[in-house]
Write an enzyme that holds these catalytic residues in place. Structure first.
Site, PDB file in Angstrom:
ATOM      1  N   GLU A 161       0.824  -1.200   0.000  1.00 17.00           N
ATOM      2  CA  GLU A 161       0.000   0.000   0.000  1.00 17.00           C
ATOM      3  C   GLU A 161       0.861   1.254   0.000  1.00 17.00           C
ATOM      4  OE1 GLU A 161      -2.905   0.213   3.129  1.00 17.00           O
ATOM      5  OE2 GLU A 161      -3.949   1.873   2.128  1.00 17.00           O
ATOM      6  N   GLU A 198     -12.663   1.923   2.784  1.00 19.87           N
ATOM      7  CA  GLU A 198     -12.086   2.154   4.110  1.00 19.87           C
ATOM      8  C   GLU A 198     -12.658   3.424   4.693  1.00 19.87           C
ATOM      9  OE1 GLU A 198      -7.662   0.654   5.165  1.00 19.87           O
ATOM     10  OE2 GLU A 198      -7.800   2.413   3.928  1.00 19.87           O
TER      11      GLU A 198
HETATM   12 MN    MN Z   1      -5.796   2.105   2.986  1.00 19.97          MN
END
Ligand code: MN
Length: 289
Positions: free
Chosen positions: A146, A240
């Protein structure tokens, strides 16, 4: 395509009751994937997860950020070895849950560093992930690193910098994991980085600029989804959102979750599922004209 939701939208605890809640509410909101936080794989209750998923099946992915004692981008061999063990343990858990994706800040501690990454630390991180990628491949699990903002890692903060890191790593089972919340902070736009990744994009997080309701902040989702369509992205997309309404003691502090962006996670989740699917439906027509 798997459209998913981060478990922290629903609960901060993953005992059987927490799992039941996260699985049930993800399915009820329309999602086909539940992303679980695996910050402490040794403490993860695999039996509870399996019992819960037997009741209501849904695809599982997992993410984590390394802690100080498991920072594989550090220079202390014990720290690096502990980080490798954590990643390997997480892989075995994910394999038991038939998961296909392991993502997040696997490469670094999730923290605001006080100095740039060192060459030795970067090399440590790359060497560990090369071995983890190999084991993951044997288990049929793809890794996504990420790209997070400067306050959460010092190793790389843009898609292009992540691609350079992956070039050094040189293993086909590791891709880039982009998150619109972080891109909105670090990238010049939400379009170019997706095209730069192309088929090396392995996972996507959809988050608003303040991590609240999608469409209520400053993220340029239109450009981002157009770019996904242009590269023909077929991987997972997970929503998210973090609020003091649901708290994970560990992760909430790392992510600086200090305020309440929503109270009703049922409504938030259903809205996010619709938002993502509507954008995908719209851009799917790009190829037609
Ligand atoms: Mn994230």
């Amino acid at each position: 395509m798997l459209i998913g939701c981060h478990g922290l939208v629903w609960t901060g605890t993953f005992d059987e009751q927490g799992f039941d809640l996260a699985v049930g509410k993800s399915i009820d909101a329309g999602f086909t994937l539940l992303e679980i936080p695996l910050l402490d794989p040794d403490a993860f209750d695999l039996g509870a997860a399996k019992r819960s998923l037997a009741k209501r099946p849904i695809a599982i992915s997992a993410s984590l950020g390394q802690s100080e004692d498991t920072d594989i981008s550090g220079e202390d061999p014990d720290q690096v070895a502990a980080g490798e063990r954590k990643l390997m343990t997480a892989l075995e858990i994910l394999s038991e849950l038939d998961a296909e994706y392991f993502v997040g800040v696997l490469h670094s501690q999730l923290t605001k560093y006080q100095a740039p990454a060192t060459a030795r630390g970067r090399q440590n991180s790359i060497e560990v992930l090369r071995r983890v990628a190999e084991r993951a491949q044997q288990l049929g699990i793809r890794l996504g690193l990420e790209v997070v903002n400067r306050y959460e890692t010092n190793l790389f903060n843009t898609a292009r910098a992540a691609l350079s890191y992956l070039d050094e790593l040189g293993h086909p089972n590791v891709g880039v994991h982009l998150d619109t919340y972080h891109m909105n902070i670090e990238e010049s736009d939400l379009f170019g980085p997706v095209l730069a990744c192309g088929d090396r994009l392995s996972y996507v997080h959809i988050g608003e600029s303040h991590r609240g309701y999608l469409g209520s902040g400053t993220v340029d989702f239109d450009s981002f989804f157009r770019a996904l369509a242009l590269i023909g992205y077929q991987g997972p997309i997970a929503f998210e959102s973090f609020s003091t309404a649901v708290v994970s003691p560990q992760l909430s502090r790392s992510l600086a979750v200090w305020r309440n962006l929503w109270r009703d996670s049922d409504d938030l989740g259903a809205h996010a599922n619709r938002f993502i699917r509507d954008k995908l439906d719209a851009v799917a027509t790009i190829a037609l004209h």
